[in-house]
Design a protein around this motif. Structure first.
Motif, short mmCIF file in Angstrom:
data_model
loop_
_atom_site.label_atom_id
_atom_site.label_comp_id
_atom_site.label_asym_id
_atom_site.label_seq_id
_atom_site.Cartn_x
_atom_site.Cartn_y
_atom_site.Cartn_z
N ALA A 50 66.81 -69.15 94.31
CA ALA A 50 66.07 -68.81 95.53
C ALA A 50 67.01 -68.17 96.54
CB ALA A 50 65.43 -70.06 96.13
N ASP A 100 66.92 -67.47 100.50
CA ASP A 100 66.10 -67.76 101.68
C ASP A 100 66.99 -68.31 102.78
OD1 ASP A 100 63.79 -68.37 103.32
OD2 ASP A 100 62.64 -68.45 101.46
N MET A 101 66.35 -68.76 103.87
CA MET A 101 67.09 -69.30 105.01
C MET A 101 67.91 -70.52 104.59
SD MET A 101 63.99 -69.40 107.73
CE MET A 101 62.93 -67.99 107.98
N GLY A 155 70.66 -69.87 96.56
CA GLY A 155 70.78 -71.20 95.98
C GLY A 155 70.37 -71.18 94.52
N VAL A 156 71.14 -71.86 93.68
CA VAL A 156 70.74 -72.07 92.29
C VAL A 156 70.64 -73.57 92.08
CG1 VAL A 156 71.34 -71.76 89.87
CG2 VAL A 156 71.84 -69.94 91.51
N GLY A 192 68.66 -73.15 106.16
CA GLY A 192 68.01 -74.42 106.49
C GLY A 192 67.01 -74.84 105.43
N ALA A 193 66.23 -73.87 104.95
CA ALA A 193 65.19 -74.17 103.97
C ALA A 193 65.80 -74.56 102.62
CB ALA A 193 64.27 -72.97 103.81
N ILE A 194 66.82 -73.82 102.17
CA ILE A 194 67.46 -74.13 100.89
C ILE A 194 68.19 -75.48 100.96
CG2 ILE A 194 69.29 -73.39 99.29
CD1 ILE A 194 67.63 -71.06 99.11
N LEU A 195 68.88 -75.70 102.07
CA LEU A 195 69.66 -76.94 102.19
C LEU A 195 68.79 -78.15 102.47
CD1 LEU A 195 72.67 -75.45 104.12
CD2 LEU A 195 72.66 -76.24 101.76
N SER A 196 67.51 -77.91 102.79
CA SER A 196 66.63 -79.06 102.99
C SER A 196 66.41 -79.78 101.67
CB SER A 196 65.30 -78.63 103.61
OG SER A 196 64.50 -77.94 102.67
N ALA A 205 71.13 -72.01 110.36
CA ALA A 205 69.97 -72.36 109.56
C ALA A 205 69.12 -71.15 109.16
CB ALA A 205 69.11 -73.38 110.30
N GLU A 206 69.23 -70.04 109.92
CA GLU A 206 68.37 -68.91 109.63
C GLU A 206 69.05 -67.86 108.74
OE1 GLU A 206 66.61 -67.45 113.22
OE2 GLU A 206 64.68 -67.24 112.24
N GLN A 207 70.34 -68.03 108.48
CA GLN A 207 71.08 -67.08 107.65
C GLN A 207 70.55 -67.08 106.22
OE1 GLN A 207 73.59 -64.79 108.01
NE2 GLN A 207 73.02 -65.07 110.15
N PRO A 208 70.35 -65.89 105.64
CA PRO A 208 69.94 -65.88 104.24
C PRO A 208 71.09 -66.35 103.33
CG PRO A 208 69.80 -63.67 105.22
CD PRO A 208 70.47 -64.56 106.20
#
Lengths: 164, 205
Positions: free
Chosen positions: B145, B147-148, B66-67, B150-154, B60-63
């Motif tokens: 974007a 980013d992490m 995402g498009v 986890g954040a993109i896949l949220s 989840a923390e890996q950069p």
């Protein structure tokens, strides 16, 4: 040695001193960190959506602001936390993507803002004060709640690391 | 939103086929852009608990990159293309015609190049939907974007999360010479659009 207890997406847990609670990669989701400083008990929830009432499939109570916070608080009280000591810190609620000229699913893209608003409403109803927050923006956050002193570390990629 | 839990194996096959043709279109577009031959593995449709999805990209923390874009027309919804940082670097270096160096810091030009690449890949992917199902599908301007994971896949997790605790996505590997890049497409049709797609394809009445 303190243990690091992981809280996943749509998940929650509590920890006693000296353990540390963490949740990784908050985007539009919100991390709600509750802390009783006298009894050194922490609780952390990672919610995805504002309300369980808007959605049919709402069996996962940890997914929604309205249900998760109440469950987290109950778990803490069952472990001898005292309601009058409990304070809250918030992180997350970002908007990861901002589309231009698109009205179609803005409701989904600004879910972060709506999550934060829903969390605050629930906390107000429960009379839990918010003493610090790092919310909004367009970037992800990883957080760690230390039961030793209630510090909440917020880590980002490219936006620094801080303790709130 | 899609009720993933309610999909039968035939419907999943249809989604796989859309993914297959979409990824094929994307590979062709990539080859044209790079002026090189690009092969690909047969795309894999994966359905898993959203909690576990970031692990596919290394945690989840890996950069990750995402498009994201959404689409309107006969059907509405969104597409997110995700790749790990190394894959993004490889694609950028290929586009820029320079030796591959995954440690190179990305410049603004690199970022706009990769956004354009994401635009072309997602649009050609989406093109499969309009060609196969003969539906009017109009994509928005994409947004990038880094980013992490986890954040993109949220973002797709929240979209799917309205109806399910699972996420459906398509994993594709593009191969150019000795390099391969793995790309993940999350196609999230809107509430009624899923039925529209299956009806247009003659899968359901």
């Amino acid at each position: 040695m303190p243990q690091l207890i992981k809280v996943g997406m749509a998940d929650l847990n509590i920890a006693l001193y000296p353990d540390i609670l963490t949740t990784i990669g908050l985007g539009s989701c919100v991390g709600i960190a509750l802390y009783d400083k006298i009894n050194k008990i922490g609780g952390l929830a990672h919610i995805m959506l504002p309300s369980s009432k808007d959605i049919k499939n709402n069996s996962n109570k940890a997914k929604f602001a309205d249900t998760a916070i109440v469950i987290l608080l109950t778990m803490m009280l069952e472990n001898r936390a005292d309601k009058k000591n409990i304070v809250c810190k918030l992180a997350g609620g970002a908007q990861m993507f901002a589309l231009k000229n698109s009205s179609a699913n803005n409701d989904i893209l600004n879910i972060g803002v709506r999550n934060v608003a829903a969390v605050k409403k629930v906390l107000e109803e429960l009379k839990i004060p918010i003493i610090a927050e790092d919310t909004g923006g367009n970037f992800g956050r990883t957080i760690e709640l230390y039961t030793e002193d209630g510090g909440l570390m917020v880590k980002t990629i490219g936006h620094g690391t801080k303790i709130i | 939103m899609v009720d993933i839990d309610g999909l039968n194996s035939f419907e999943i096959d249809v989604l796989r086929e859309i993914g297959n043709i979409g990824a094929g279109n994307a590979a062709t577009a990539l080859a044209k852009m790079l002026s090189k031959k690009v092969n690909m593995h047969v795309p894999e449709v994966r359905i898993m608990d959203f909690k576990n999805v970031p692990d596919v990209l290394g945690g989840a923390e890996q950069p990750v990159m995402g498009v994201y874009l959404n689409f309107e027309g006969d059907v509405e919804g969104s597409v997110l293309l995700v790749m790990d940082e190394a894959s993004a670097h490889i694609l950028i270096d290929m586009m820029m015609g320079r030796p591959i160096d995954t440690n190179r810091p990305l410049s603004d030009i690199d970022l706009s190049a990769v956004q354009e690449l994401g635009n072309i890949l997602t649009s050609s992917y989406l093109g499969a939907l309009s060609t196969l199902a003969k539906l009017d599908v109009r994509p928005s301007i994409p947004c990038l974007a880094i980013d992490m994971a986890g954040a993109i896949l949220s973002v797709p997790a929240v979209e799917f999360g309205m109806t399910s605790d699972k996420v459906l996505f398509i994993e594709t590997e593009f191969i150019e010479g000795a390099d391969n890049v793995r790309v993940y497409f999350f196609l999230v049709p809107d509430v009624d659009s899923y039925d529209t797609i299956l009806k247009a394809l003659g899968v359901i009445q």
